[in-house]
Structure formats: C-alpha cells, structure tokens
Write a protein that holds these residues in place. Structure first.
Motif, PDB file in Angstrom:
ATOM      1  N   LEU A 192       0.836  -1.199   0.000  1.00 32.24           N
ATOM      2  CA  LEU A 192       0.000   0.000   0.000  1.00 32.24           C
ATOM      3  C   LEU A 192       0.874   1.254   0.000  1.00 32.24           C
ATOM      4  CD1 LEU A 192      -2.670   1.491   0.217  1.00 32.24           C
ATOM      5  CD2 LEU A 192      -2.673   1.028   2.684  1.00 32.24           C
ATOM      6  N   MET A 193       1.972   1.231   0.731  1.00 30.59           N
ATOM      7  CA  MET A 193       2.890   2.374   0.735  1.00 30.59           C
ATOM      8  C   MET A 193       3.429   2.659  -0.661  1.00 30.59           C
ATOM      9  SD  MET A 193       5.330   2.192   4.123  1.00 30.59           S
ATOM     10  CE  MET A 193       6.339   3.529   3.472  1.00 30.59           C
ATOM     11  N   VAL A 194       3.795   1.614  -1.401  1.00 28.65           N
ATOM     12  CA  VAL A 194       4.344   1.801  -2.754  1.00 28.65           C
ATOM     13  C   VAL A 194       3.290   2.430  -3.659  1.00 28.65           C
ATOM     14  CG1 VAL A 194       5.244   0.601  -4.787  1.00 28.65           C
ATOM     15  CG2 VAL A 194       6.012  -0.077  -2.508  1.00 28.65           C
ATOM     16  N   GLN A 195       2.052   1.951  -3.573  1.00 29.06           N
ATOM     17  CA  GLN A 195       0.981   2.529  -4.384  1.00 29.06           C
ATOM     18  C   GLN A 195       0.742   3.995  -4.017  1.00 29.06           C
ATOM     19  OE1 GLN A 195      -0.975   1.328  -6.899  1.00 29.06           O
ATOM     20  NE2 GLN A 195       0.098  -0.644  -6.990  1.00 29.06           N
ATOM     21  N   LEU A 196       0.732   4.310  -2.740  1.00 25.65           N
ATOM     22  CA  LEU A 196       0.541   5.699  -2.309  1.00 25.65           C
ATOM     23  C   LEU A 196       1.687   6.576  -2.787  1.00 25.65           C
ATOM     24  CD1 LEU A 196      -0.696   5.132   1.369  1.00 25.65           C
ATOM     25  CD2 LEU A 196      -2.042   6.061  -0.528  1.00 25.65           C
ATOM     26  N   GLY A 197       2.917   6.054  -2.699  1.00 23.93           N
ATOM     27  CA  GLY A 197       4.070   6.837  -3.127  1.00 23.93           C
ATOM     28  C   GLY A 197       4.031   7.152  -4.610  1.00 23.93           C
ATOM     29  N   TYR A 198       3.602   6.177  -5.412  1.00 25.09           N
ATOM     30  CA  TYR A 198       3.590   6.384  -6.866  1.00 25.09           C
ATOM     31  C   TYR A 198       2.441   7.288  -7.303  1.00 25.09           C
ATOM     32  CZ  TYR A 198       3.405   5.508 -11.863  1.00 25.09           C
ATOM     33  OH  TYR A 198       3.366   5.674 -13.239  1.00 25.09           O
ATOM     34  N   TRP A 199       1.249   7.084  -6.738  1.00 22.84           N
ATOM     35  CA  TRP A 199       0.075   7.792  -7.250  1.00 22.84           C
ATOM     36  C   TRP A 199      -0.178   9.128  -6.568  1.00 22.84           C
ATOM     37  CZ3 TRP A 199      -1.714   6.398 -11.724  1.00 22.84           C
ATOM     38  CH2 TRP A 199      -1.604   5.072 -12.147  1.00 22.84           C
ATOM     39  N   THR A 200       0.377   9.351  -5.375  1.00 25.62           N
ATOM     40  CA  THR A 200       0.135  10.616  -4.667  1.00 25.62           C
ATOM     41  C   THR A 200       1.410  11.432  -4.446  1.00 25.62           C
ATOM     42  OG1 THR A 200       0.426   9.717  -2.427  1.00 25.62           O
ATOM     43  CG2 THR A 200      -1.768   9.519  -3.427  1.00 25.62           C
ATOM     44  N   GLY A 201       2.585  10.807  -4.566  1.00 23.15           N
ATOM     45  CA  GLY A 201       3.836  11.529  -4.342  1.00 23.15           C
ATOM     46  C   GLY A 201       4.097  11.872  -2.886  1.00 23.15           C
ATOM     47  N   MET A 202       3.480  11.140  -1.960  1.00 23.98           N
ATOM     48  CA  MET A 202       3.724  11.413  -0.541  1.00 23.98           C
ATOM     49  C   MET A 202       5.169  11.072  -0.167  1.00 23.98           C
ATOM     50  SD  MET A 202       0.359   9.910   1.408  1.00 23.98           S
ATOM     51  CE  MET A 202      -1.315  10.370   0.938  1.00 23.98           C
ATOM     52  N   ARG A 203       5.657  11.735   0.849  1.00 22.38           N
ATOM     53  CA  ARG A 203       6.968  11.395   1.394  1.00 22.38           C
ATOM     54  C   ARG A 203       6.898  10.039   2.093  1.00 22.38           C
ATOM     55  NH1 ARG A 203       6.004  16.858   2.537  1.00 22.38           N
ATOM     56  NH2 ARG A 203       7.473  18.291   1.524  1.00 22.38           N
ATOM     57  N   THR A 204       8.057   9.447   2.387  1.00 21.82           N
ATOM     58  CA  THR A 204       8.085   8.113   2.974  1.00 21.82           C
ATOM     59  C   THR A 204       7.305   8.052   4.279  1.00 21.82           C
ATOM     60  OG1 THR A 204      10.304   7.849   2.048  1.00 21.82           O
ATOM     61  CG2 THR A 204       9.592   6.205   3.645  1.00 21.82           C
ATOM     62  N   GLY A 205       7.578   8.990   5.179  1.00 21.55           N
ATOM     63  CA  GLY A 205       6.859   9.006   6.456  1.00 21.55           C
ATOM     64  C   GLY A 205       5.364   9.218   6.279  1.00 21.55           C
ATOM     65  N   GLU A 206       4.997  10.040   5.301  1.00 19.47           N
ATOM     66  CA  GLU A 206       3.575  10.277   5.031  1.00 19.47           C
ATOM     67  C   GLU A 206       2.914   9.015   4.485  1.00 19.47           C
ATOM     68  OE1 GLU A 206       3.992  15.052   3.926  1.00 19.47           O
ATOM     69  OE2 GLU A 206       3.975  13.535   2.343  1.00 19.47           O
ATOM     70  N   CYS A 207       3.618   8.289   3.623  1.00 19.31           N
ATOM     71  CA  CYS A 207       3.082   7.029   3.088  1.00 19.31           C
ATOM     72  C   CYS A 207       2.830   6.034   4.221  1.00 19.31           C
ATOM     73  CB  CYS A 207       4.052   6.412   2.083  1.00 19.31           C
ATOM     74  SG  CYS A 207       4.146   7.266   0.501  1.00 19.31           S
ATOM     75  N   ARG A 208       3.803   5.909   5.106  1.00 14.92           N
ATOM     76  CA  ARG A 208       3.670   4.956   6.222  1.00 14.92           C
ATOM     77  C   ARG A 208       2.531   5.361   7.149  1.00 14.92           C
ATOM     78  NH1 ARG A 208       5.952   4.163  11.397  1.00 14.92           N
ATOM     79  NH2 ARG A 208       6.205   1.949  11.894  1.00 14.92           N
ATOM     80  N   HIS A 209       2.450   6.650   7.468  1.00 12.37           N
ATOM     81  CA  HIS A 209       1.392   7.150   8.350  1.00 12.37           C
ATOM     82  C   HIS A 209       0.018   6.942   7.713  1.00 12.37           C
ATOM     83  CE1 HIS A 209      -0.601   9.656  11.289  1.00 12.37           C
ATOM     84  NE2 HIS A 209      -0.992  10.501  10.354  1.00 12.37           N
ATOM     85  N   THR A 210      -0.117   7.267   6.431  1.00 10.91           N
ATOM     86  CA  THR A 210      -1.402   7.132   5.736  1.00 10.91           C
ATOM     87  C   THR A 210      -1.783   5.671   5.580  1.00 10.91           C
ATOM     88  OG1 THR A 210      -0.940   9.175   4.522  1.00 10.91           O
ATOM     89  CG2 THR A 210      -2.668   7.741   3.648  1.00 10.91           C
ATOM     90  N   ALA A 211      -0.801   4.801   5.294  1.00 13.01           N
ATOM     91  CA  ALA A 211      -1.085   3.368   5.176  1.00 13.01           C
ATOM     92  C   ALA A 211      -1.663   2.833   6.479  1.00 13.01           C
ATOM     93  CB  ALA A 211       0.188   2.612   4.795  1.00 13.01           C
ATOM     94  N   GLY A 212      -1.104   3.255   7.613  1.00 10.63           N
ATOM     95  CA  GLY A 212      -1.642   2.814   8.899  1.00 10.63           C
ATOM     96  C   GLY A 212      -3.073   3.283   9.114  1.00 10.63           C
ATOM     97  N   ILE A 213      -3.367   4.524   8.723  1.00  5.29           N
ATOM     98  CA  ILE A 213      -4.723   5.060   8.872  1.00  5.29           C
ATOM     99  C   ILE A 213      -5.714   4.288   8.007  1.00  5.29           C
ATOM    100  CG2 ILE A 213      -6.170   7.074   8.362  1.00  5.29           C
ATOM    101  CD1 ILE A 213      -3.861   8.828   9.236  1.00  5.29           C
ATOM    102  N   LEU A 214      -5.338   4.015   6.759  1.00  6.86           N
ATOM    103  CA  LEU A 214      -6.229   3.309   5.845  1.00  6.86           C
ATOM    104  C   LEU A 214      -6.448   1.867   6.287  1.00  6.86           C
ATOM    105  CD1 LEU A 214      -4.799   4.648   2.469  1.00  6.86           C
ATOM    106  CD2 LEU A 214      -6.974   5.282   3.513  1.00  6.86           C
ATOM    107  N   ILE A 215      -5.377   1.197   6.721  1.00  8.10           N
ATOM    108  CA  ILE A 215      -5.487  -0.205   7.134  1.00  8.10           C
ATOM    109  C   ILE A 215      -6.386  -0.355   8.353  1.00  8.10           C
ATOM    110  CG2 ILE A 215      -4.158  -2.094   8.177  1.00  8.10           C
ATOM    111  CD1 ILE A 215      -1.904  -1.397   6.202  1.00  8.10           C
ATOM    112  N   HIS A 216      -6.324   0.617   9.252  1.00  2.63           N
ATOM    113  CA  HIS A 216      -7.165   0.554  10.448  1.00  2.63           C
ATOM    114  C   HIS A 216      -8.578   1.079  10.202  1.00  2.63           C
ATOM    115  CE1 HIS A 216      -3.152   0.301  12.464  1.00  2.63           C
ATOM    116  NE2 HIS A 216      -3.814  -0.606  13.136  1.00  2.63           N
ATOM    117  N   GLY A 217      -8.875   1.494   8.955  1.00  7.79           N
ATOM    118  CA  GLY A 217     -10.230   1.883   8.590  1.00  7.79           C
ATOM    119  C   GLY A 217     -10.665   3.252   9.047  1.00  7.79           C
ATOM    120  N   HIS A 218      -9.707   4.108   9.426  1.00  5.94           N
ATOM    121  CA  HIS A 218     -10.079   5.443   9.890  1.00  5.94           C
ATOM    122  C   HIS A 218     -10.435   6.377   8.738  1.00  5.94           C
ATOM    123  CE1 HIS A 218      -8.944   4.136  13.794  1.00  5.94           C
ATOM    124  NE2 HIS A 218      -7.640   4.111  13.563  1.00  5.94           N
TER     125      HIS A 218
END
Length: 333
Positions: A192-218
């Motif tokens: 999920l981090m790789v997909q977020l990084g490619y399609w949104t251009g988020m920074r590494t920490g932002e990808c990891r933080h967002t992946a956690g939010i999405l996985i937990h359903g928030h």
C-alpha cells in the motif's frame, strides 16, 4: 574591520591596509580577535554561566517549543557536547572554533555523515541561543557546514509496470506457516505504501502514516481528494495539513484491495528492506520512495499548472526545481 557583539556594542579593529589583506585573511584575524575578547572577558570575571547550568536551562526552555522527537535530539547533542567539548565547570564561552572542529571529527567516528550534519545543525541552533543571550561572542560551529552530503543524482523514473510487479509480489506471497503471517501483514502494508508513493507523491513518512490510517479503517480512498494530516498533530516545514489529488487508478486499486488490506495488513515497519527484497526477486531496477515522489511530480507537471502540483505535493517551486523535476526517457520518445 568591525562587528557587533551580543550586547549591541560596535567593535572596530584595524588589520592593515585594505589592498594588502584579502577576505580570507581578514576573516581569520577577526576570528582570532573574537577568541581573544572571549578569553579576556572570561578572565575579567564577567557574569557568564557554566555550560552545564546554561544547557540545562536551555533544554527546559525549548521543551515547550519543540516536538518531542526534536527536543530528544537536542538532549542528545547537549549530552555529546558536555562529554566531548567541555571540561568540568567551564563557561559556555570556553568552546572555541578549533575545539568545535575536534568535536565534529570525533562525531564522524561514531555515526554516518548525514547524522553528523544533523548534529552540527542542532549545535549551531544551541549556540545561536547562547549568542543571543550574550553567553558567547561568536557561534563556534558557524564555520562548519550543516548540509547533508548529497550522493550522485540518480534520476530514476519509476514506471507503472515496476510498481505493479512489486506490489503484486508483496500481496501474493502467502506464508506457509502460522509464524509467517506477521511478515505477510507487513508486506501487505508496504504494498500500500508503494501505491501511495507512486500515485500521490507522498513522502516516505507520510506514506507509512497514511497506510496505517487506511489499514485501520479510519479513512478511505473513495473520493477524488485526500486530506493529509501531520503526524502527531505537529506541523513542521515538511509536515503540514494539505489536500492531495487521488488518481482514479489508485481509487480503483483501493476498491479492489482495500477490504483485504484492512483485514490482513498492518502498519508497515522497515519498508526499505521489504521493498528492496521484493525488487530483487521480481528483477526490477531498484527505486526508493523519493524516486516515486519525483516520478509523480514530473507526471503531474506535464498535465497541471506548477502551483497546483506544488500544493498537492507540499513543497515550493524552488524545491521542486532543485530536487524533483527532471527529464525522463518518455520525454525523448
């Protein structure tokens, strides 16, 4: 030659005829004079604080101003200075530029160049406060560069084929034992981090933080935009709340894999190693999350105005020109 000391007093000293003294010599002589004045003021018993007392007060005062991780680094640098730069009961002004050079040289034997650069920047900040309070007449770290070493530019533009290969491998490698499920959950989060990084251009920490939010359903990726909130609710120059465009392809990918990731995935840990191992297995040229961000920046700039891309990516035009915008192979075809 003249300069203003922390008390506001203008100091003037003659160093010879202008035509016979170049800029480097003048700077060296000014440094010698400042050191001499520092020593004289210390010998005269002027009201100055010992380093240990002043540094403790500095850390207490800065705790309310800085993020927890940042103040922790300040504590670390102050401890290193106490151990390596000061003898017992020495005043703040006792640290000279020559001794600061020795301190930085000792740091280079302990950690890598990027960490040394970070410690130097923090040391400069510490002594800037000391300078403003009149504890020193000059910043002993002012002449040392705090810029991180920049490796040779690797303008790697990642293709959608590369991203697909890596993410498919990470999602399809089912564990054969019960103990392997934790590793699989991590790999799913990294996909999920790789997909977020490619399609949104988020920074590494932002990808990891967002992946956690999405996985937990928030939050979900079911709209054409996503509100990115800073981690820990602290805003910095890089971590600020912003609205990011969500490409239709990413929304479709999330629709296909979202429920599965929310069931089987977890917030990624050590994503660099996981991605590196996956790229070796599927025979993809290595790329980093910075490469994913650079690729997205280039793609968006080909379609949308520059100011819009910079808002989505969270940086200025100057930063985009310096670090991200580059020429890809597709520009030649």
């Amino acid at each position: 030659m003249s300069w203003t000391d922390p008390t506001g007093k203008r100091i003037r000293r003659g160093i010879g005829h202008k035509s016979k003294v170049n800029r480097r010599t003048a700077k060296a002589r000014r440094l010698e004079l400042q050191i001499s004045l520092n020593e004289n003021r210390g010998q005269q018993g002027s009201a100055r604080s010992p380093w240990v007392m002043w540094s403790e007060r500095y850390l207490v005062n800065r705790t309310a101003e800085l993020m927890p991780k940042t103040i922790a680094m300040h504590h670390q640098v102050v401890r290193l200075l106490t151990e390596n730069a000061y003898r017992s009961h020495e005043l703040v002004m006792a640290l000279t530029p020559a001794r600061a050079n020795d301190v930085v040289a000792s740091w280079r034997t302990l950690v890598g160049p990027a960490t040394v650069a970070k410690w130097v920047r923090i040391a400069k900040t510490v002594f800037t406060h000391a300078l403003n309070e009149g504890e020193v007449l000059m910043n002993p770290f002012a002449h040392i560069s705090g810029a991180e070493p920049t490796p040779a530019q690797r303008e790697r533009h990642v293709t959608i084929e590369d991203v697909t290969k890596v993410t498919q491998y990470l999602l399809e490698q089912k564990p054969k034992t019960a103990a392997g499920w934790e590793g699989f959950k991590t790999r799913a989060g990294v996909a999920l981090m790789v997909q977020l990084g490619y399609w949104t251009g988020m920074r590494t920490g932002e990808c990891r933080h967002t992946a956690g939010i999405l996985i937990h359903g928030h939050q979900e990726l079911d709209e054409d935009r996503y509100i990115l909130y800073p981690r820990g609710e602290y805003e910095t120059t890089k971590q600020k709340q912003r609205v990011i465009r969500i490409e239709p392809t990413l929304r479709l990918w999330w629709k296909q894999h979202g429920k599965y990731l929310q069931t089987m995935g977890k917030k990624p840990s050590n994503p660099y190693r996981v991605v590196k191992d996956a790229m070796e297995v599927v025979d993809v040229e290595p790329f980093t999350f910075a490469d994913l961000r650079r690729t997205r920046d280039v793609i968006w700039h080909q379609t949308y105005p520059s100011h819009v891309c910079n808002v989505w990516l969270g940086h200025s035009e100057r930063v985009a020109q310096k670090h991200y915008l580059s020429v890809s192979e597709e520009h030649y075809s």
